[in-house]
Design an enzyme around this catalytic site. Sequence first.
Site, PDB file in Angstrom:
ATOM      1  N   ASN A  45     -13.015  -0.803  -4.546  1.00 42.69           N
ATOM      2  CA  ASN A  45     -12.786  -1.105  -5.958  1.00 42.69           C
ATOM      3  C   ASN A  45     -13.970  -1.920  -6.484  1.00 42.69           C
ATOM      4  OD1 ASN A  45     -11.930  -1.971  -8.476  1.00 42.69           O
ATOM      5  ND2 ASN A  45     -10.123  -3.036  -7.729  1.00 42.69           N
TER       6      ASN A  45
ATOM      7  N   GLU B 144      -1.726 -16.321 -10.577  1.00 40.94           N
ATOM      8  CA  GLU B 144      -0.715 -15.504 -11.244  1.00 40.94           C
ATOM      9  C   GLU B 144       0.706 -15.957 -10.927  1.00 40.94           C
ATOM     10  OE1 GLU B 144      -1.289 -11.324 -10.588  1.00 40.94           O
ATOM     11  OE2 GLU B 144      -3.262 -11.343 -11.521  1.00 40.94           O
TER      12      GLU B 144
ATOM     13  N   CYS C 218      -6.489  -5.079  -7.681  1.00 38.43           N
ATOM     14  CA  CYS C 218      -6.134  -4.686  -6.317  1.00 38.43           C
ATOM     15  C   CYS C 218      -5.639  -5.867  -5.489  1.00 38.43           C
ATOM     16  CB  CYS C 218      -7.288  -3.965  -5.624  1.00 38.43           C
ATOM     17  SG  CYS C 218      -8.783  -4.924  -5.481  1.00 38.43           S
ATOM     18  N   HIS C 219      -5.831  -7.103  -5.986  1.00 42.34           N
ATOM     19  CA  HIS C 219      -5.300  -8.259  -5.263  1.00 42.34           C
ATOM     20  C   HIS C 219      -3.770  -8.261  -5.260  1.00 42.34           C
ATOM     21  CE1 HIS C 219      -5.538  -9.620  -9.464  1.00 42.34           C
ATOM     22  NE2 HIS C 219      -4.506 -10.397  -9.168  1.00 42.34           N
TER      23      HIS C 219
ATOM     24  N   TYR D 126       0.846  -1.197   0.000  1.00 40.81           N
ATOM     25  CA  TYR D 126       0.000   0.000   0.000  1.00 40.81           C
ATOM     26  C   TYR D 126       0.879   1.245   0.000  1.00 40.81           C
ATOM     27  CZ  TYR D 126      -3.778  -3.205   1.247  1.00 40.81           C
ATOM     28  OH  TYR D 126      -4.689  -4.229   1.249  1.00 40.81           O
TER      29      TYR D 126
END
Length: 188
Positions: free
Chosen positions: A132, A168, A140-141, A109
């Site tokens: 979001n 991912e 945002c993950h 962050y």
Amino acid sequence: MQSPDLLLKRLYYTVLETPFGQLYVAYAENYLCLLSGDELKLRLDIYRLYGRFPDRNDAMSAPMIADIRTSVRGDGPYCGPLWFPSYTPFQRQVLKALEQIPRGEVRSYGWLAKRLGRPRASRAVGNALAWNPFPFIIPCHRVIRADGRLGQYSGGGDNMKVRLLAYEGVPVGQGKDGTWKLKEGQGN
């Protein structure tokens, strides 16, 4: 562009299968309104934002479905129109900055706050990410706490964030205290 009144009269949602589970999609005409990994959360968020529940309608346009699937698989960005009814310029800046985090990587962050020229705004960044509306296509993950813990995820909770990061290729494990965090030696 459609008027907001017309859009609000035609709010729908559907369910799409993804490599990491079901994705609940709220839409109006050709606008994407909200995404979630949790059906109840999607319906309640739509109610909170628009004052009514969406109707289930699986007749979403084929191009919209293909565009969403392309984006969530990581094969390209979502290119259709997104509906942001009441987001501040700062919230929009935060969501736009997420595009700078490559697939398969994470940032803190604080990193995101510095990127926006507001190095002391980590908490404000976290608050913006909490709202979001498109967490599967605006990634945002990929934002975690500075200590390596994953933090919250608006798209369906901690387990969904873990599944997305694993999809991912980001190695995630569960700590002795039960919290999810990056495996040792990972992170940026």
